[in-house]
Design a protein around this motif. Structure first.
Motif, PDB file in Angstrom:
ATOM      1  N   GLY A  20       0.791  -1.221   0.000  1.00 51.46           N
ATOM      2  CA  GLY A  20       0.000   0.000   0.000  1.00 51.46           C
ATOM      3  C   GLY A  20       0.820   1.267   0.000  1.00 51.46           C
ATOM      4  O   GLY A  20       1.458   1.577   0.986  1.00 51.46           O
ATOM      5  N   ASP A  21       0.819   1.978  -1.108  1.00 53.59           N
ATOM      6  CA  ASP A  21       1.531   3.256  -1.241  1.00 53.59           C
ATOM      7  C   ASP A  21       2.983   3.149  -0.759  1.00 53.59           C
ATOM      8  O   ASP A  21       3.436   3.925   0.081  1.00 53.59           O
ATOM      9  N   SER A  65       2.942  -0.384  -5.372  1.00 53.51           N
ATOM     10  CA  SER A  65       1.936  -0.834  -4.414  1.00 53.51           C
ATOM     11  C   SER A  65       2.427  -1.973  -3.528  1.00 53.51           C
ATOM     12  O   SER A  65       1.828  -2.261  -2.507  1.00 53.51           O
ATOM     13  N   LYS A  66       3.556  -2.611  -3.919  1.00 48.67           N
ATOM     14  CA  LYS A  66       4.101  -3.722  -3.127  1.00 48.67           C
ATOM     15  C   LYS A  66       5.606  -3.789  -3.301  1.00 48.67           C
ATOM     16  O   LYS A  66       6.135  -3.588  -4.400  1.00 48.67           O
TER      17      LYS A  66
END
Length: 187
Positions: free
Chosen positions: A109-110, A123-124
């Motif tokens: 997440g971010d 994102s990962k």
């Protein structure tokens, strides 16, 4: 039903290698041990990772949980990883998961990696503590900022932007490599 949870102020847990060297330490100013499900819930968690009894990395989060006989930790809320060998390296994420036996951190997440010249967003990401390589998963957005001086000592700035499926950052060698199997790397 009687509340059988145990509140612990100044929680501290240190894990050592077989040879007696510190491996990691976890601390929290306030925690709760939930007896029914055998997990610790920690507030404002700090994790210190050692190499040759010297702190190598620090991870902070707002909340965390020690799960499955203290073999997994789930970190949530403003997760930040600091590389003390290179103080310019920081990674931020919404969540992180760590299987203590595997020495891999999954950041979700971010995810944002920053240092003096790199801004990488995805994102990962997975940090392998044994290899000191961070793998960033698609989509990866990368900005390289290059500040160079001219003969009249005025600073000029060049920005490069790259999009790729995956990126690999080697924390020890300070190298960045991009990889795309299905698409071309775009810059």
């Amino acid at each position: 039903k009687v509340d059988s949870n145990l509140a612990i102020d100044d929680f501290s847990m240190t894990h050592f290698k077989n040879n007696g060297e510190k491996l990691y330490a976890i601390s929290s100013p306030k925690s709760v041990f939930i007896r029914d499900i055998q997990i610790y819930k920690l507030d404002k968690t700090d994790i210190f990772f050692y190499e040759e009894n010297k702190v190598n990395y620090i991870i902070n989060s707002l909340r965390s949980s020690l799960l499955i006989n203290n073999k997994n930790i789930k970190l949530e809320g403003d997760v930040k990883l600091f590389d003390l060998n290179n103080k310019d390296n920081t990674i931020k994420a919404n969540k992180a998961f760590w299987n203590i036996d595997k020495f891999e951190f999954v950041l979700l997440g971010d995810v944002i990696f920053n240092n003096k010249s790199v801004n990488l967003i995805c994102s990962k990401a997975v940090l392998n503590k044994n290899t000191n390589i961070i793998k960033f998963f698609k989509p990866v957005k990368y900005t390289y900022l290059n500040k160079s001086s001219t003969l009249n000592y005025k600073s000029s700035t060049l920005n490069y932007k790259v999009k790729a499926e995956n990126a690999f950052y080697d924390l020890k060698n300070k190298t960045l490599r991009f990889e795309s199997k299905n698409e071309r790397i775009k810059s």
